[in-house]
Enzyme design. Structure first.
Site, mmCIF file in Angstrom:
data_model
loop_
_atom_site.group_PDB
_atom_site.id
_atom_site.type_symbol
_atom_site.label_atom_id
_atom_site.label_comp_id
_atom_site.label_asym_id
_atom_site.label_seq_id
_atom_site.Cartn_x
_atom_site.Cartn_y
_atom_site.Cartn_z
ATOM 1 N N VAL A 104 -5.407 -3.514 -9.236
ATOM 2 C CA VAL A 104 -6.361 -2.411 -9.116
ATOM 3 C C VAL A 104 -7.596 -2.740 -8.281
ATOM 4 O O VAL A 104 -8.357 -1.832 -7.931
ATOM 5 C CB VAL A 104 -6.835 -1.917 -10.503
ATOM 6 C CG1 VAL A 104 -5.701 -1.262 -11.262
ATOM 7 C CG2 VAL A 104 -7.451 -3.057 -11.308
ATOM 8 N N TYR A 105 -7.828 -3.996 -7.964
ATOM 9 C CA TYR A 105 -9.040 -4.331 -7.222
ATOM 10 C C TYR A 105 -9.000 -3.713 -5.828
ATOM 11 O O TYR A 105 -8.121 -4.028 -5.019
ATOM 12 C CB TYR A 105 -9.219 -5.847 -7.099
ATOM 13 C CG TYR A 105 -9.505 -6.565 -8.399
ATOM 14 C CD1 TYR A 105 -9.877 -5.882 -9.548
ATOM 15 C CD2 TYR A 105 -9.421 -7.953 -8.471
ATOM 16 C CE1 TYR A 105 -10.144 -6.555 -10.733
ATOM 17 C CE2 TYR A 105 -9.698 -8.632 -9.654
ATOM 18 C CZ TYR A 105 -10.047 -7.928 -10.777
ATOM 19 O OH TYR A 105 -10.311 -8.606 -11.948
ATOM 20 N N SER A 106 -9.962 -2.840 -5.575
ATOM 21 C CA SER A 106 -10.072 -2.149 -4.292
ATOM 22 C C SER A 106 -8.740 -1.549 -3.862
ATOM 23 O O SER A 106 -8.318 -1.660 -2.706
ATOM 24 C CB SER A 106 -10.618 -3.103 -3.216
ATOM 25 O OG SER A 106 -11.918 -3.526 -3.541
ATOM 26 N N ASP A 107 -8.067 -0.914 -4.850
ATOM 27 C CA ASP A 107 -6.831 -0.185 -4.575
ATOM 28 C C ASP A 107 -5.773 -1.069 -3.923
ATOM 29 O O ASP A 107 -5.033 -0.638 -3.030
ATOM 30 C CB ASP A 107 -7.144 1.028 -3.688
ATOM 31 C CG ASP A 107 -6.004 2.033 -3.637
ATOM 32 O OD1 ASP A 107 -5.239 2.107 -4.604
ATOM 33 O OD2 ASP A 107 -5.874 2.723 -2.610
ATOM 34 N N GLY A 108 -5.700 -2.325 -4.365
ATOM 35 C CA GLY A 108 -4.676 -3.235 -3.862
ATOM 36 C C GLY A 108 -5.073 -4.041 -2.649
ATOM 37 O O GLY A 108 -4.373 -4.996 -2.276
#
Length: 323
Positions: A60-64
């Protein structure tokens, strides 16, 4: 750099882990303060140069895009077998009904997606980011076991949850012959020590490696109490974690750092590394100096009076970081 076995496994990790939530496209996801790829790359290079072999990210970090940045950096700067790559699953990646959580469907989908973004055949440590109240833990554990047996992960780990939940998961894995969690990534630092009540004792008893997130309390331990940063101003989650009484601890850190002529970050991390249950704190670095401080903390030893001064002002906190 020093290295330590992660829990009772044979896997050796550096005493400092570089957390990669700081690195990702700032316009993707919930982290507008994250660093784009060209600015992120020197941090990976500096970490490797310092002997850090352990890197933690999440789908999930920065949408992958955090996984993408990490994967490309490791391909260019390191040999895959010489680094330990950890990522996580649970958070929502799509709007559809099965776009998040820890169901068998979600786990199988997300491990493949993470490996694609990382450009790797396997991750060393695959962690459940949070507990999923909507999925039976037995389903999650069996799916994770199958991920390991398929060769897509070497080990599995867990993150913030109640000690009774973690104990249940460990018991069920042993009962069914499934792969067991080897690590706990929990919220633990000088300002938040509720994990000392049950979780750390459980981990010590069960031989679980502890790799705390936010060991510097989202930077609060490194600056004056009322000093704001771009991240603190936009970090809604971070604003829920600490209380005004914590200022006394921040001031104690400042006094000891000034007396020793070192940074507050070094003092705070040295305190954590003095705890026998801690394997490798996960540090965030948005400036090269943050990495240098973390590495220096590995060799710093605090005396008993300094530890007492740091710990004495602590007040109980409500449970935070499990959701």
């Amino acid at each position: 750099m020093e290295y330590i076995n992660l829990g009772k496994t044979g896997l050796k990790v550096s005493r400092i882990c570089l957390g990669c939530m700081t690195y990702g496209e700032p316009l993707r996801g919930a982290h507008p303060w994250s660093l784009p790829e060209d600015i992120s790359r020197p941090f990976f290079a500096k970490a490797l140069e310092a002997g850090i072999n352990f890197f933690d990210t999440a789908n999930v970090y920065s949408d992958g895009t955090s996984e993408e940045f990490l994967g490309r950096a490791m391909k260019d700067l390191a040999r895959r077998d010489e680094v330990v790559i950890a990522t996580k699953v649970h958070g929502r990646m799509r709007a559809d009904a099965n776009g998040g959580g820890l169901s068998r469907k979600a786990i199988f989908t997300e491990i493949d997606a993470s490996l694609s973004r990382l450009g790797m055949d396997y991750v060393d440590l695959y962690q459940i980011h949070r507990w999923d109240n909507n999925t039976p833990i037995e389903e999650t554990l069996e799916a994770l076991h199958d991920v390991v047996k398929s060769g897509k992960a070497r080990y599995i780990g867990a993150s913030s949850m109640y000690a009774w939940q973690f104990s249940k998961a460990l018991y069920l894995a042993e009962q069914h012959g499934w792969t067991r969690f080897v690590s706990m990534q929990n919220h633990y630092n000088l300002l938040y020590r509720e994990e000392e009540r049950e979780m750390l004792g459980l981990c010590a008893d069960q031989g679980i490696g502890v790799i705390p997130w936010s060991p510097l309390a989202r930077g609060r331990l490194t600056r004056d109490w009322n000093e704001a940063t771009e991240r603190s101003e936009t970090d809604a989650f971070g604003k829920t974690l600490y209380v005004p009484q914590d200022q006394e601890i921040v001031e104690a850190v400042s006094r000891i750092a000034a007396a020793r002529g070192i940074s507050r970050a070094q003092v705070s991390l040295a305190w954590m590394l003095s705890k026998p249950t801690i394997s490798s704190p996960i540090i965030g670095a948005s400036k090269i100096g943050h990495l240098e401080d973390a590495v220096a903390a590995v060799d710093l030893k605090l005396d008993a009076s300094e530890i007492q001064e740091l710990e004495a002002p602590y007040v109980p906190h409500r449970i935070a970081g499990f959701s």
